[in-house]
Write a protein that holds these residues in place. Structure first.
Motif, PDB file in Angstrom:
ATOM      1  N   LYS A   4      87.048  39.697  58.313  1.00  0.00           N
ATOM      2  CA  LYS A   4      85.775  40.722  58.260  1.00  0.00           C
ATOM      3  C   LYS A   4      84.701  40.118  57.673  1.00  0.00           C
ATOM      4  CE  LYS A   4      89.247  44.514  58.185  1.00  0.00           C
ATOM      5  NZ  LYS A   4      89.764  45.527  57.316  1.00  0.00           N
ATOM      6  N   GLU A 121      82.013  54.145  47.062  1.00  0.00           N
ATOM      7  CA  GLU A 121      81.312  53.169  47.841  1.00  0.00           C
ATOM      8  C   GLU A 121      80.831  52.100  46.800  1.00  0.00           C
ATOM      9  OE1 GLU A 121      77.897  55.158  49.675  1.00  0.00           O
ATOM     10  OE2 GLU A 121      79.273  56.330  51.110  1.00  0.00           O
ATOM     11  N   TYR A 160      88.464  47.726  47.976  1.00  0.00           N
ATOM     12  CA  TYR A 160      87.310  47.111  48.411  1.00  0.00           C
ATOM     13  C   TYR A 160      87.132  45.632  48.468  1.00  0.00           C
ATOM     14  CZ  TYR A 160      82.297  45.746  48.705  1.00  0.00           C
ATOM     15  OH  TYR A 160      81.295  44.993  49.056  1.00  0.00           O
ATOM     16  N   THR A 163      89.220  43.214  51.072  1.00  0.00           N
ATOM     17  CA  THR A 163      88.576  42.708  52.495  1.00  0.00           C
ATOM     18  C   THR A 163      87.579  41.818  52.647  1.00  0.00           C
ATOM     19  OG1 THR A 163      86.829  44.305  52.233  1.00  0.00           O
ATOM     20  CG2 THR A 163      88.847  45.352  53.087  1.00  0.00           C
ATOM     21  N   ARG A 200      96.108  43.367  50.345  1.00  0.00           N
ATOM     22  CA  ARG A 200      96.147  43.005  51.866  1.00  0.00           C
ATOM     23  C   ARG A 200      97.248  43.149  52.499  1.00  0.00           C
ATOM     24  NH1 ARG A 200      92.872  37.384  50.249  1.00  0.00           N
ATOM     25  NH2 ARG A 200      90.781  38.314  49.717  1.00  0.00           N
ATOM     26  N   PRO A 221      90.720  50.835  51.819  1.00  0.00           N
ATOM     27  CA  PRO A 221      89.266  50.590  52.115  1.00  0.00           C
ATOM     28  C   PRO A 221      89.230  51.494  53.374  1.00  0.00           C
ATOM     29  CG  PRO A 221      90.766  48.940  52.951  1.00  0.00           C
ATOM     30  CD  PRO A 221      91.549  49.750  52.026  1.00  0.00           C
ATOM     31  N   VAL A 223      86.498  51.095  56.686  1.00  0.00           N
ATOM     32  CA  VAL A 223      85.741  49.870  57.342  1.00  0.00           C
ATOM     33  C   VAL A 223      84.928  50.451  58.547  1.00  0.00           C
ATOM     34  CG1 VAL A 223      86.197  47.946  58.558  1.00  0.00           C
ATOM     35  CG2 VAL A 223      87.750  48.302  56.565  1.00  0.00           C
ATOM     36  N   ASN A 224      83.834  49.951  58.706  1.00  0.00           N
ATOM     37  CA  ASN A 224      82.933  50.546  59.648  1.00  0.00           C
ATOM     38  C   ASN A 224      82.981  50.011  60.977  1.00  0.00           C
ATOM     39  OD1 ASN A 224      81.262  48.290  59.580  1.00  0.00           O
ATOM     40  ND2 ASN A 224      79.505  49.010  58.571  1.00  0.00           N
ATOM     41  N   THR A 229      83.724  46.543  55.120  1.00  0.00           N
ATOM     42  CA  THR A 229      84.146  47.860  54.389  1.00  0.00           C
ATOM     43  C   THR A 229      82.998  48.479  53.527  1.00  0.00           C
ATOM     44  OG1 THR A 229      86.077  46.541  53.869  1.00  0.00           O
ATOM     45  CG2 THR A 229      85.645  48.327  52.365  1.00  0.00           C
ATOM     46  N   ALA A 232      86.009  53.186  49.873  1.00  0.00           N
ATOM     47  CA  ALA A 232      87.395  53.369  49.628  1.00  0.00           C
ATOM     48  C   ALA A 232      87.897  54.778  49.453  1.00  0.00           C
ATOM     49  CB  ALA A 232      87.879  52.421  48.400  1.00  0.00           C
ATOM     50  N   ALA A 259      92.132  56.935  54.937  1.00  0.00           N
ATOM     51  CA  ALA A 259      91.160  55.918  55.065  1.00  0.00           C
ATOM     52  C   ALA A 259      90.893  55.194  56.521  1.00  0.00           C
ATOM     53  CB  ALA A 259      91.770  54.823  54.200  1.00  0.00           C
ATOM     54  N   SER A 263      87.708  55.517  58.908  1.00  0.00           N
ATOM     55  CA  SER A 263      87.225  54.182  59.416  1.00  0.00           C
ATOM     56  C   SER A 263      87.084  54.463  60.663  1.00  0.00           C
ATOM     57  CB  SER A 263      88.325  53.203  59.057  1.00  0.00           C
ATOM     58  OG  SER A 263      88.348  53.030  57.947  1.00  0.00           O
TER      59      SER A 263
END
Length: 268
Positions: A4, A121, A160, A163, A200, A221, A223-224, A229, A232, A259, A263
């Motif tokens: 990412k 954030e 966070y 990622t 992870r 996290p 994630v958009n 990211t 969280a 989460a 996301s």
């Protein structure tokens, strides 16, 4: 290593740029000088905390007082923030598109877990609380919206960091103060990185009494749609009600589901 893209780094002031307004910078420094430790400040204390000379600090605080962002006690002559400062923070919360999307899922997480659900954030090397759905259960530590917590010793921060590319994680850990907030706080970068790497593999990060005694954390996290990211989700189960093993078994899946749902919602 995650594929990412990394978010942009925190901005560094370009004070040599002719457009840079040093007076505005000083005003913001004065506002940031007030906190839970320094609830009220004298002019001399403000000058010392901000690194300004007394004359500059006086002009700055006078301007903020005239604008209504600080006031001065008539007897003690000590300055303090006024509620008007909250307008600035509220305007951010009102404009943040992530918060209304996340709120119903945080509510579901709080109901399912029985614990307060939080959304944070990233800001520099910290995570900032931007939304919180509380339950009626006792919380040993007050963590209101707007509070900043360091990434290196918190579950949301580690979620966070998990990622980001390895090099960026290590660079951010090197820049962090890594102070021992409690006897359990991990301060060695390699040891902290191991917890980041574990996130992870597992999909969630942990913190066991590293920031506050009696307070744990489990986070995942958010994630958009670009794979970046943006925050969280975490819960902070008190050690008096949960063991870490029990929290990982029962709460971690709920946190990850929350989460993931947020996301997915912001990706459309």
């Amino acid at each position: 290593m995650p594929s990412k893209p990394a978010p942009p780094p925190a901005p560094t002031p370009d004070r040599d740029n002719p457009l840079f307004n040093q007076s505005l910078e000083k005003g913001l420094e004065v506002l940031r000088a007030f906190n839970g430790v320094h609830r009220t400040l004298t002019l001399s204390e403000l000058a010392a905390l901000t690194g300004m000379n007394k004359s500059s600090a006086q002009r700055t605080i006078h301007t903020l007082e005239a604008l209504g962002y600080v006031d001065k006690h008539p007897q003690t002559r000590r300055f303090r923030l006024t509620p008007r400062v909250m307008e600035i923070g509220y305007n951010y919360l009102a404009a943040d598109a992530l918060i209304p999307v996340a709120s119903p899922y945080l509510s579901q997480l709080a109901a399912a877990s029985g614990e307060t659900a939080n959304l944070t954030e990233p800001v520099g090397l910290d995570m900032v609380y931007v939304a919180q759905l509380m339950t009626a259960k006792h919380m040993p530590v007050l963590t209101p919206v707007g509070m900043r917590i360091p990434m290196y010793c918190t579950s949301s921060g580690r979620a966070y960091l998990s990622t980001l590319p390895d090099e960026q994680v290590m660079a951010m850990l090197a820049q962090s103060t890594r102070a021992a907030r409690t006897p359990a706080t991990l301060t060695d970068p390699d040891a902290i990185f191991e917890r980041v790497a574990a996130c992870r593999r597992l999909g969630y990060a942990c913190n066991e009494e590293e920031l506050f005694i009696g307070d744990m954390g489990l986070a995942a996290p958010v994630v958009n749609s670009q794979g970046v990211t943006v925050g969280a989700v975490h819960v902070s189960p008190p050690a008096r009600r949960w063991s870490m093993a029990e929290a990982q078994k029962k709460l971690a899946p709920l946190v990850m589901e929350c989460a993931w749902a947020i996301s997915r919602s912001i990706a459309h």
